[in-house]
Write a protein that holds these residues in place. Sequence first.
Motif, PDB file in Angstrom:
ATOM      1  N   VAL A  58      11.784  16.862  16.837  1.00 27.60           N
ATOM      2  CA  VAL A  58      10.710  16.049  17.401  1.00 27.60           C
ATOM      3  C   VAL A  58      10.398  16.361  18.858  1.00 27.60           C
ATOM      4  CG1 VAL A  58      11.009  14.143  15.797  1.00 27.60           C
ATOM      5  CG2 VAL A  58      12.316  14.175  17.900  1.00 27.60           C
ATOM      6  N   SER A  59      11.029  17.326  19.454  1.00 29.22           N
ATOM      7  CA  SER A  59      10.775  17.594  20.862  1.00 29.22           C
ATOM      8  C   SER A  59       9.355  18.095  21.112  1.00 29.22           C
ATOM      9  CB  SER A  59      11.801  18.585  21.413  1.00 29.22           C
ATOM     10  OG  SER A  59      11.633  19.841  20.795  1.00 29.22           O
ATOM     11  N   CYS A  60       8.754  18.735  20.146  1.00 25.03           N
ATOM     12  CA  CYS A  60       7.404  19.260  20.353  1.00 25.03           C
ATOM     13  C   CYS A  60       6.363  18.149  20.439  1.00 25.03           C
ATOM     14  CB  CYS A  60       7.033  20.238  19.247  1.00 25.03           C
ATOM     15  SG  CYS A  60       6.892  19.489  17.624  1.00 25.03           S
ATOM     16  N   HIS A  61       6.660  16.973  19.919  1.00 21.11           N
ATOM     17  CA  HIS A  61       5.694  15.880  19.957  1.00 21.11           C
ATOM     18  C   HIS A  61       5.395  15.432  21.384  1.00 21.11           C
ATOM     19  CE1 HIS A  61       5.975  15.806  15.744  1.00 21.11           C
ATOM     20  NE2 HIS A  61       7.035  15.039  15.628  1.00 21.11           N
ATOM     21  N   LYS A  62       6.303  15.672  22.266  1.00 13.03           N
ATOM     22  CA  LYS A  62       6.146  15.197  23.641  1.00 13.03           C
ATOM     23  C   LYS A  62       5.492  16.226  24.552  1.00 13.03           C
ATOM     24  CE  LYS A  62      10.217  12.420  22.984  1.00 13.03           C
ATOM     25  NZ  LYS A  62      11.303  12.901  22.210  1.00 13.03           N
ATOM     26  N   LEU A  63       5.291  17.434  24.080  1.00 16.57           N
ATOM     27  CA  LEU A  63       4.724  18.485  24.918  1.00 16.57           C
ATOM     28  C   LEU A  63       3.191  18.437  24.873  1.00 16.57           C
ATOM     29  CD1 LEU A  63       7.052  21.441  23.865  1.00 16.57           C
ATOM     30  CD2 LEU A  63       7.216  20.015  25.910  1.00 16.57           C
ATOM     31  N   PRO A  64       2.556  18.244  26.020  1.00 20.23           N
ATOM     32  CA  PRO A  64       1.090  18.163  26.028  1.00 20.23           C
ATOM     33  C   PRO A  64       0.410  19.434  25.523  1.00 20.23           C
ATOM     34  CG  PRO A  64       2.001  17.457  28.144  1.00 20.23           C
ATOM     35  CD  PRO A  64       3.136  18.005  27.327  1.00 20.23           C
ATOM     36  N   GLU A  65       1.008  20.598  25.783  1.00 22.89           N
ATOM     37  CA  GLU A  65       0.384  21.849  25.346  1.00 22.89           C
ATOM     38  C   GLU A  65       0.463  22.055  23.834  1.00 22.89           C
ATOM     39  OE1 GLU A  65       4.617  22.850  26.632  1.00 22.89           O
ATOM     40  OE2 GLU A  65       2.972  21.674  27.468  1.00 22.89           O
ATOM     41  N   ARG A  66       1.256  21.254  23.149  1.00 17.59           N
ATOM     42  CA  ARG A  66       1.358  21.364  21.690  1.00 17.59           C
ATOM     43  C   ARG A  66       0.714  20.189  20.966  1.00 17.59           C
ATOM     44  NH1 ARG A  66       7.279  23.853  20.299  1.00 17.59           N
ATOM     45  NH2 ARG A  66       7.045  25.739  21.536  1.00 17.59           N
ATOM     46  N   SER A  67      -0.011  19.372  21.686  1.00 16.73           N
ATOM     47  CA  SER A  67      -0.628  18.182  21.095  1.00 16.73           C
ATOM     48  C   SER A  67      -2.131  18.183  21.326  1.00 16.73           C
ATOM     49  CB  SER A  67      -0.042  16.917  21.726  1.00 16.73           C
ATOM     50  OG  SER A  67       1.338  16.845  21.501  1.00 16.73           O
ATOM     51  N   PHE A  68      -2.810  17.398  20.522  1.00 17.85           N
ATOM     52  CA  PHE A  68      -4.232  17.165  20.724  1.00 17.85           C
ATOM     53  C   PHE A  68      -4.415  15.920  21.585  1.00 17.85           C
ATOM     54  CE2 PHE A  68      -4.512  19.295  16.446  1.00 17.85           C
ATOM     55  CZ  PHE A  68      -5.068  20.468  16.933  1.00 17.85           C
ATOM     56  N   PHE A  69      -5.567  15.844  22.209  1.00 17.50           N
ATOM     57  CA  PHE A  69      -5.912  14.686  23.027  1.00 17.50           C
ATOM     58  C   PHE A  69      -7.229  14.111  22.538  1.00 17.50           C
ATOM     59  CE2 PHE A  69      -2.890  16.790  25.657  1.00 17.50           C
ATOM     60  CZ  PHE A  69      -2.323  15.806  26.438  1.00 17.50           C
ATOM     61  N   TYR A  70      -7.354  12.799  22.571  1.00 18.03           N
ATOM     62  CA  TYR A  70      -8.598  12.112  22.233  1.00 18.03           C
ATOM     63  C   TYR A  70      -8.862  11.072  23.308  1.00 18.03           C
ATOM     64  CZ  TYR A  70     -12.092   9.493  19.670  1.00 18.03           C
ATOM     65  OH  TYR A  70     -13.249   8.863  19.305  1.00 18.03           O
ATOM     66  N   LYS A  71     -10.001  11.210  23.956  1.00 15.96           N
ATOM     67  CA  LYS A  71     -10.388  10.313  25.053  1.00 15.96           C
ATOM     68  C   LYS A  71      -9.296  10.220  26.119  1.00 15.96           C
ATOM     69  CE  LYS A  71     -13.682   7.534  22.520  1.00 15.96           C
ATOM     70  NZ  LYS A  71     -14.156   6.196  22.197  1.00 15.96           N
ATOM     71  N   GLY A  72      -8.719  11.365  26.437  1.00 15.07           N
ATOM     72  CA  GLY A  72      -7.718  11.437  27.480  1.00 15.07           C
ATOM     73  C   GLY A  72      -6.323  10.989  27.090  1.00 15.07           C
TER      74      GLY A  72
END
Length: 112
Positions: A7-21
Motif C-alpha cells: 500500500v505504499s504507492c497509494h500515498k505517493l502523489p506521482e502515482r495517484s490521480f487528482f480531482y479538484k486538487g
Amino acid sequence: MRKIEFVSCHKLPERSFFYKGKQFPFCARCTGIYVGYFIFIPLLWFMKIDIYWALLAIAPTMIDGLTQAYFNRESTNFLRFSTGILAGYGLAGLSDFIAYWIVYFFKHLFIN
C-alpha cells in the motif's frame, strides 16, 4: 532482498490521480483495478470469461508492478491505470469462475 510493500504507492502523489486538487485515496493501478472490476462484474450476466483469458488479463499488471518493484523501472499513471483495468477484468472473471464452482460444489454436496 527487498520486500513488496502493498500500500505504499497509494500515498505517493506521482502515482495517484487528482480531482479538484484532491488526491485519490488509491494509486492509479488500484483505481484501474476497481474501475475494471465494477465495469465487468455486471457484464458477466451476458458474457462469460474463460479462466485462461482472466489469468492472461491479470498478467500485464503483475509484470508492470513487479518490474517496477525489482528492476528500478518507473511506469506512467496511464500504463498503471490501463493494466489495472485489464486486471479488474481478469479478477471479475476469476470471481465468476470461483463463485460458479462454489455453487456447483454445494449443490452436489447437499442434493446428492
